[in-house]
Design a protein around this motif. Structure first.
Motif, PDB file in Angstrom:
ATOM      1  N   GLU A 143      40.988  41.646  31.917  1.00  0.00           N
ATOM      2  CA  GLU A 143      41.380  40.377  31.299  1.00  0.00           C
ATOM      3  C   GLU A 143      42.221  40.650  30.059  1.00  0.00           C
ATOM      4  OE1 GLU A 143      37.856  38.199  30.338  1.00  0.00           O
ATOM      5  OE2 GLU A 143      37.486  37.568  32.397  1.00  0.00           O
ATOM      6  N   ASP A 144      43.111  39.724  29.746  1.00  0.00           N
ATOM      7  CA  ASP A 144      43.866  39.804  28.500  1.00  0.00           C
ATOM      8  C   ASP A 144      42.857  39.823  27.348  1.00  0.00           C
ATOM      9  OD1 ASP A 144      45.343  39.282  26.154  1.00  0.00           O
ATOM     10  OD2 ASP A 144      46.828  38.140  27.257  1.00  0.00           O
ATOM     11  N   PRO A 145      42.879  40.886  26.509  1.00  0.00           N
ATOM     12  CA  PRO A 145      41.878  40.992  25.430  1.00  0.00           C
ATOM     13  C   PRO A 145      41.903  39.822  24.448  1.00  0.00           C
ATOM     14  CG  PRO A 145      43.619  42.647  25.182  1.00  0.00           C
ATOM     15  CD  PRO A 145      43.792  42.044  26.530  1.00  0.00           C
ATOM     16  N   VAL A 146      43.010  39.078  24.399  1.00  0.00           N
ATOM     17  CA  VAL A 146      43.079  37.906  23.514  1.00  0.00           C
ATOM     18  C   VAL A 146      41.984  36.902  23.872  1.00  0.00           C
ATOM     19  CG1 VAL A 146      44.493  35.899  22.890  1.00  0.00           C
ATOM     20  CG2 VAL A 146      45.536  38.173  23.035  1.00  0.00           C
ATOM     21  N   TYR A 147      41.611  36.873  25.167  1.00  0.00           N
ATOM     22  CA  TYR A 147      40.635  35.892  25.646  1.00  0.00           C
ATOM     23  C   TYR A 147      39.251  36.495  25.850  1.00  0.00           C
ATOM     24  CZ  TYR A 147      44.815  33.108  26.477  1.00  0.00           C
ATOM     25  OH  TYR A 147      45.992  32.413  26.313  1.00  0.00           O
ATOM     26  N   ALA A 148      39.038  37.706  25.355  1.00  0.00           N
ATOM     27  CA  ALA A 148      37.761  38.382  25.551  1.00  0.00           C
ATOM     28  C   ALA A 148      36.607  37.556  25.008  1.00  0.00           C
ATOM     29  CB  ALA A 148      37.782  39.751  24.879  1.00  0.00           C
ATOM     30  N   GLY A 149      35.559  37.396  25.797  1.00  0.00           N
ATOM     31  CA  GLY A 149      34.352  36.705  25.371  1.00  0.00           C
ATOM     32  C   GLY A 149      34.391  35.208  25.546  1.00  0.00           C
ATOM     33  N   LEU A 150      35.565  34.655  25.901  1.00  0.00           N
ATOM     34  CA  LEU A 150      35.632  33.205  26.082  1.00  0.00           C
ATOM     35  C   LEU A 150      35.039  32.815  27.443  1.00  0.00           C
ATOM     36  CD1 LEU A 150      39.214  32.375  24.730  1.00  0.00           C
ATOM     37  CD2 LEU A 150      37.027  32.198  23.539  1.00  0.00           C
ATOM     38  N   PRO A 151      34.360  31.662  27.496  1.00  0.00           N
ATOM     39  CA  PRO A 151      33.721  31.271  28.757  1.00  0.00           C
ATOM     40  C   PRO A 151      34.708  30.873  29.849  1.00  0.00           C
ATOM     41  CG  PRO A 151      33.508  29.538  27.108  1.00  0.00           C
ATOM     42  CD  PRO A 151      34.080  30.716  26.402  1.00  0.00           C
ATOM     43  N   VAL A 196      38.497  31.679  30.977  1.00  0.00           N
ATOM     44  CA  VAL A 196      39.728  32.454  30.803  1.00  0.00           C
ATOM     45  C   VAL A 196      40.824  31.833  31.669  1.00  0.00           C
ATOM     46  CG1 VAL A 196      40.826  34.715  31.074  1.00  0.00           C
ATOM     47  CG2 VAL A 196      38.424  34.552  30.349  1.00  0.00           C
ATOM     48  N   PRO A 197      41.980  31.466  31.083  1.00  0.00           N
ATOM     49  CA  PRO A 197      43.045  30.862  31.891  1.00  0.00           C
ATOM     50  C   PRO A 197      43.568  31.826  32.944  1.00  0.00           C
ATOM     51  CG  PRO A 197      43.821  31.375  29.669  1.00  0.00           C
ATOM     52  CD  PRO A 197      42.347  31.581  29.660  1.00  0.00           C
ATOM     53  N   ALA A 198      44.145  31.270  33.998  1.00  0.00           N
ATOM     54  CA  ALA A 198      44.564  32.069  35.148  1.00  0.00           C
ATOM     55  C   ALA A 198      45.515  33.192  34.759  1.00  0.00           C
ATOM     56  CB  ALA A 198      45.205  31.163  36.188  1.00  0.00           C
ATOM     57  N   HIS A 199      46.452  32.906  33.849  1.00  0.00           N
ATOM     58  CA  HIS A 199      47.459  33.915  33.515  1.00  0.00           C
ATOM     59  C   HIS A 199      46.858  35.110  32.791  1.00  0.00           C
ATOM     60  CE1 HIS A 199      47.400  31.837  29.565  1.00  0.00           C
ATOM     61  NE2 HIS A 199      47.759  33.005  29.097  1.00  0.00           N
ATOM     62  N   ALA A 200      45.648  34.960  32.243  1.00  0.00           N
ATOM     63  CA  ALA A 200      45.020  36.038  31.476  1.00  0.00           C
ATOM     64  C   ALA A 200      43.969  36.803  32.274  1.00  0.00           C
ATOM     65  CB  ALA A 200      44.392  35.463  30.208  1.00  0.00           C
ATOM     66  N   ARG A 201      43.715  36.388  33.498  1.00  0.00           N
ATOM     67  CA  ARG A 201      42.722  37.072  34.331  1.00  0.00           C
ATOM     68  C   ARG A 201      43.312  38.340  34.944  1.00  0.00           C
ATOM     69  NH1 ARG A 201      41.376  31.507  37.463  1.00  0.00           N
ATOM     70  NH2 ARG A 201      40.524  30.369  35.663  1.00  0.00           N
ATOM     71  N   PRO A 202      42.454  39.261  35.390  1.00  0.00           N
ATOM     72  CA  PRO A 202      42.973  40.480  36.027  1.00  0.00           C
ATOM     73  C   PRO A 202      43.856  40.148  37.229  1.00  0.00           C
ATOM     74  CG  PRO A 202      40.625  40.686  35.569  1.00  0.00           C
ATOM     75  CD  PRO A 202      40.983  39.261  35.287  1.00  0.00           C
ATOM     76  N   LYS A 203      44.922  40.897  37.371  1.00  0.00           N
ATOM     77  CA  LYS A 203      45.855  40.693  38.483  1.00  0.00           C
ATOM     78  C   LYS A 203      45.751  41.787  39.534  1.00  0.00           C
ATOM     79  CE  LYS A 203      49.220  38.244  35.583  1.00  0.00           C
ATOM     80  NZ  LYS A 203      48.330  38.203  34.392  1.00  0.00           N
ATOM     81  N   LEU A 204      45.116  42.895  39.156  1.00  0.00           N
ATOM     82  CA  LEU A 204      44.963  44.024  40.059  1.00  0.00           C
ATOM     83  C   LEU A 204      43.523  44.501  40.091  1.00  0.00           C
ATOM     84  CD1 LEU A 204      48.076  46.229  39.114  1.00  0.00           C
ATOM     85  CD2 LEU A 204      47.786  44.918  41.224  1.00  0.00           C
ATOM     86  N   LYS A 205      43.170  45.128  41.184  1.00  0.00           N
ATOM     87  CA  LYS A 205      41.896  45.828  41.320  1.00  0.00           C
ATOM     88  C   LYS A 205      42.230  47.250  41.750  1.00  0.00           C
ATOM     89  CE  LYS A 205      39.536  45.105  45.064  1.00  0.00           C
ATOM     90  NZ  LYS A 205      38.691  44.468  46.104  1.00  0.00           N
ATOM     91  N   ARG A 206      41.818  48.224  40.959  1.00  0.00           N
ATOM     92  CA  ARG A 206      42.106  49.605  41.317  1.00  0.00           C
ATOM     93  C   ARG A 206      41.271  50.031  42.527  1.00  0.00           C
ATOM     94  NH1 ARG A 206      41.490  52.501  35.638  1.00  0.00           N
ATOM     95  NH2 ARG A 206      40.198  50.671  35.237  1.00  0.00           N
ATOM     96  N   ILE A 207      41.918  50.758  43.432  1.00  0.00           N
ATOM     97  CA  ILE A 207      41.277  51.185  44.671  1.00  0.00           C
ATOM     98  C   ILE A 207      41.078  52.698  44.637  1.00  0.00           C
ATOM     99  CG2 ILE A 207      41.458  51.276  47.186  1.00  0.00           C
ATOM    100  CD1 ILE A 207      41.205  48.436  46.129  1.00  0.00           C
ATOM    101  N   GLY A 208      39.837  53.112  44.562  1.00  0.00           N
ATOM    102  CA  GLY A 208      39.527  54.533  44.601  1.00  0.00           C
ATOM    103  C   GLY A 208      40.043  55.305  43.398  1.00  0.00           C
ATOM    104  N   LYS A 209      39.993  56.616  43.524  1.00  0.00           N
ATOM    105  CA  LYS A 209      40.471  57.510  42.478  1.00  0.00           C
ATOM    106  C   LYS A 209      41.857  58.045  42.840  1.00  0.00           C
ATOM    107  CE  LYS A 209      35.816  59.013  41.186  1.00  0.00           C
ATOM    108  NZ  LYS A 209      34.893  60.180  41.017  1.00  0.00           N
TER     109      LYS A 209
END
Length: 309
Positions: A258-266, A268-281
């Motif tokens: 998440e965009d750290p600007v929104y850290a801890g907020l209940p 989080v707007p869509a543009h600040a949410r994670p856009k990727l999920k890392r797959i494996g190593k």
């Protein structure tokens, strides 16, 4: 005819999770090894869009895939990936993107391209040799401190200052226009050698990166890939040295949080949410692949998946 063995081919195909009818982007076509293997798996309704800024690569691709309507070749730097996908109406509609960074075997093996200290040729190093300043232009005109900075920052070369001074001294005597000239200047400037590595390796890498603005290109291509990918689309990136890999790793880390600007907020707007999920190593080549293709030895593959907004 140059032979190019695609690196980590089996691992790339698995990581892309290719499905029939899907659309895939090979952002670094080279000689089409990865593209051809992807086409074999997408079926008659699938498609591959391949980028390359090397006119020789595009010409080879047009000849190889002339009768395959599933292949679209784009003569462009991969930094324009996002813009081209937008122009084609494919933003957010691509099922997988492959970036195979670095220089292809045909480029290295063609002495006229000037990439390699192993083959004497014009000191060029441009991916697209029809535009921009060459490596010879850079070493002829750049101030000593700029040459030293490039070799230090892009080549991680501890003797950067000595090499830059040697280049400037040599160019006062005669223009440096051949790869063998530059390799010889570097070899004589370095007091100690790394075992198993040519003394000019780091300098040639650094100047190539500078000439082609490779890091800026990679950053733009990664951003464009993110915009192009559909939910669950895969981003696969093969790097060949630590500086490239660090850029890729940081990009994937940044966009998997998440965009750290929104850290801890209940909420989080869509543009600040994670856009990727890392797959494996990180994935490295097998001993068998390194034995068959020594140029694969430094390669590393990182994979991430686009998550829904």
């Amino acid at each position: 005819m140059f032979v190019h063995t695609p690196v980590l081919l089996r691992e790339v195909l698995a990581a892309l999770d290719i499905r029939a009818g899907g659309r895939y982007v090979d952002a670094t076509f080279g000689r089409g090894g990865h593209s051809a293997a992807i086409l074999e798996r997408v079926g008659p309704q699938g498609a591959v869009i391949a980028f390359d800024r090397d006119p020789a690569a595009i010409a080879a691709g047009r000849e190889r895939f002339a009768n395959d309507g599933r292949m679209t070749l784009v003569s462009s730097a991969f930094s324009r990936l996002g813009a081209v996908m937008s122009e084609m109406g494919l933003t957010g509609a691509i099922d997988g993107v492959l970036l195979d960074l670095g220089v292809s075997s045909p480029q290295l093996d063609d002495a006229s391209r000037g990439f390699s200290f192993m083959h004497d040729g014009p000191l060029d190093m441009r991916m697209d040799d029809s535009t921009g300043a060459s490596a010879a232009d850079f070493v002829a005109k750049a101030p000593e401190h700029d040459i030293a900075r490039v070799i230090r920052d892009f080549g991680e070369e501890r003797f950067a200052k000595r090499i830059a001074r040697a280049i400037v001294n040599a160019r006062r005597e005669a223009p440096i226009v051949r790869t063998a000239q530059l390799a010889d200047i570097v070899a004589h400037a370095i007091p100690t050698r790394e075992p198993g590595k040519h003394p000019a390796t780091r300098t040639f890498q650094a100047i190539r990166i500078q000439v082609n603005q490779e890091f800026e290109e990679i950053r733009a291509a990664l951003a464009g890939s993110l915009a192009a990918l559909a939910p669950q689309g895969r981003l696969c990136v093969i790097s060949f040295h630590s500086l490239e890999d660090t850029l890729v790793k940081r990009f994937m880390q940044q966009h998997s949080q998440e965009d750290p600007v929104y850290a801890g907020l209940p909420d989080v707007p869509a543009h600040a949410r994670p856009k990727l999920k890392r797959i494996g190593k990180a994935i490295h080549p097998s001993e068998a692949e390194i034995a068959a293709n020594p140029r694969s030895r430094s390669s590393v593959l990182r994979v991430a998946e686009r998550v829904a907004a």
